[in-house]
Design a protein around this motif. Sequence first.
Motif, PDB file in Angstrom:
ATOM      1  N   PRO A   1      65.843  40.013  25.674  1.00 36.59           N
ATOM      2  CA  PRO A   1      65.270  39.708  27.301  1.00 36.59           C
ATOM      3  C   PRO A   1      63.656  39.144  26.927  1.00 36.59           C
ATOM      4  CG  PRO A   1      65.267  42.024  25.961  1.00 36.59           C
ATOM      5  CD  PRO A   1      66.442  41.413  25.152  1.00 36.59           C
ATOM      6  N   ALA A   2      63.370  38.466  28.346  1.00 31.90           N
ATOM      7  CA  ALA A   2      61.775  38.554  28.119  1.00 31.90           C
ATOM      8  C   ALA A   2      61.481  38.066  29.901  1.00 31.90           C
ATOM      9  CB  ALA A   2      62.010  36.808  28.055  1.00 31.90           C
ATOM     10  N   ARG A   3      60.815  38.406  30.006  1.00 31.63           N
ATOM     11  CA  ARG A   3      59.516  38.516  31.407  1.00 31.63           C
ATOM     12  C   ARG A   3      59.014  36.735  32.002  1.00 31.63           C
ATOM     13  NH1 ARG A   3      60.595  42.008  35.653  1.00 31.63           N
ATOM     14  NH2 ARG A   3      60.886  44.441  33.759  1.00 31.63           N
ATOM     15  N   VAL A   4      59.771  36.638  32.661  1.00 32.42           N
ATOM     16  CA  VAL A   4      58.462  35.339  32.600  1.00 32.42           C
ATOM     17  C   VAL A   4      57.166  35.652  33.932  1.00 32.42           C
ATOM     18  CG1 VAL A   4      58.405  33.211  34.369  1.00 32.42           C
ATOM     19  CG2 VAL A   4      60.981  33.566  34.072  1.00 32.42           C
ATOM     20  N   THR A   5      56.087  34.976  33.423  1.00 30.02           N
ATOM     21  CA  THR A   5      54.084  35.794  33.364  1.00 30.02           C
ATOM     22  C   THR A   5      54.349  35.020  34.635  1.00 30.02           C
ATOM     23  OG1 THR A   5      53.724  35.470  31.754  1.00 30.02           O
ATOM     24  CG2 THR A   5      54.734  37.468  31.643  1.00 30.02           C
ATOM     25  N   HIS A   6      53.752  33.414  33.623  1.00 34.82           N
ATOM     26  CA  HIS A   6      53.182  32.254  34.085  1.00 34.82           C
ATOM     27  C   HIS A   6      53.843  31.338  33.520  1.00 34.82           C
ATOM     28  CE1 HIS A   6      50.677  32.643  30.741  1.00 34.82           C
ATOM     29  NE2 HIS A   6      50.289  31.418  31.192  1.00 34.82           N
ATOM     30  N   PHE A   7      53.527  30.742  34.912  1.00 34.97           N
ATOM     31  CA  PHE A   7      54.132  28.689  34.179  1.00 34.97           C
ATOM     32  C   PHE A   7      52.805  28.031  34.079  1.00 34.97           C
ATOM     33  CE2 PHE A   7      56.767  29.876  38.131  1.00 34.97           C
ATOM     34  CZ  PHE A   7      57.781  29.890  36.976  1.00 34.97           C
ATOM     35  N   GLU A   8      52.631  26.551  33.445  1.00 34.57           N
ATOM     36  CA  GLU A   8      51.918  25.830  32.948  1.00 34.57           C
ATOM     37  C   GLU A   8      53.277  24.310  32.952  1.00 34.57           C
ATOM     38  OE1 GLU A   8      48.826  26.093  32.420  1.00 34.57           O
ATOM     39  OE2 GLU A   8      48.785  27.916  32.059  1.00 34.57           O
TER      40      GLU A   8
END
Length: 306
Positions: free
Chosen positions: A129-136
Amino acid sequence: MEYRPEGCIFETPLNQKLISTAKGLTEAMEKGTILEARVKLCTSSHDLVIELPCAKGIIYREDGAIGIKEGSTRDIALISRVNKIVCFKVKSLDLSENGELVATLSRKAAQEDCLREYISGLFAGDIIPARVTHFEQFGSFVDIGCGIPSLLPIDTMSVSRISHPSDRFKVGQLIKVAVKSNIDNRIFLTHKELLGTWEENAVKFKAGETVPGVIRSIEEYGIFVELTPNLAGLAEPKEDIHIGQSVSVYIKAILPDKMKVKLIIVDVCSEKTPPAPVEYFVDSDRITEWNYSTAASDKEISTVFK
């Protein structure tokens, strides 16, 4: 102990019980239990003040994350935690001069445990599992456990090409990712292999149907329309069409031997399409190989995890 992205244990009965009383915090300190709570404030010294029902919680700057002390992690990693859930271990409990209980906490200690007990043991093909934290522009940064970041490159998110990671995910979204490699605890990730093969996606559609889609690319010879994240078709050129628009399309033909879907754009439905819920085709916690191509196709699109 199970190590998960931050925010996964905050609302569990055990976490709420332990953070709510001095007795609970003492128990967590003695057992080395990882807890979670929300960051209330980042001070001018970049210490994090934590919301605890029974005490003033504080994570001093150098305990805020692995690499802060050494300078390999920038302080924005602390500032950006305000109003978000973080994990920590309890280092000490003391009474202030006015009798207030003060809990000194360490997020770094929780991350060190996670690295040693979990991340160091990840291998190619592990699904986590992973949680999206921010975008580039080049990808999404995700939390793979206790706030430890890893990059999911934009070209690994799906077979269908996207212009920006926000076309596929939302910040805060919990997703699955597959480990491509683990090099000295640097975890390289991919996602598209969990979204099914060409056939697994194409079987959902039939020629003659009119279905929703999203404009992903506009070329001189036609317009690529995403039907699912791992399946796109080609429509004939059409004026006043823009990337990102939601459209309805008529399916002219589905050609497994050429891995192509021929489409006609019927109508434009909206200017911007929010990310759809992700459907995963892998139920296990490991994947050894993925062959996107059909048996009749000359193209070979595959991934071997080793």
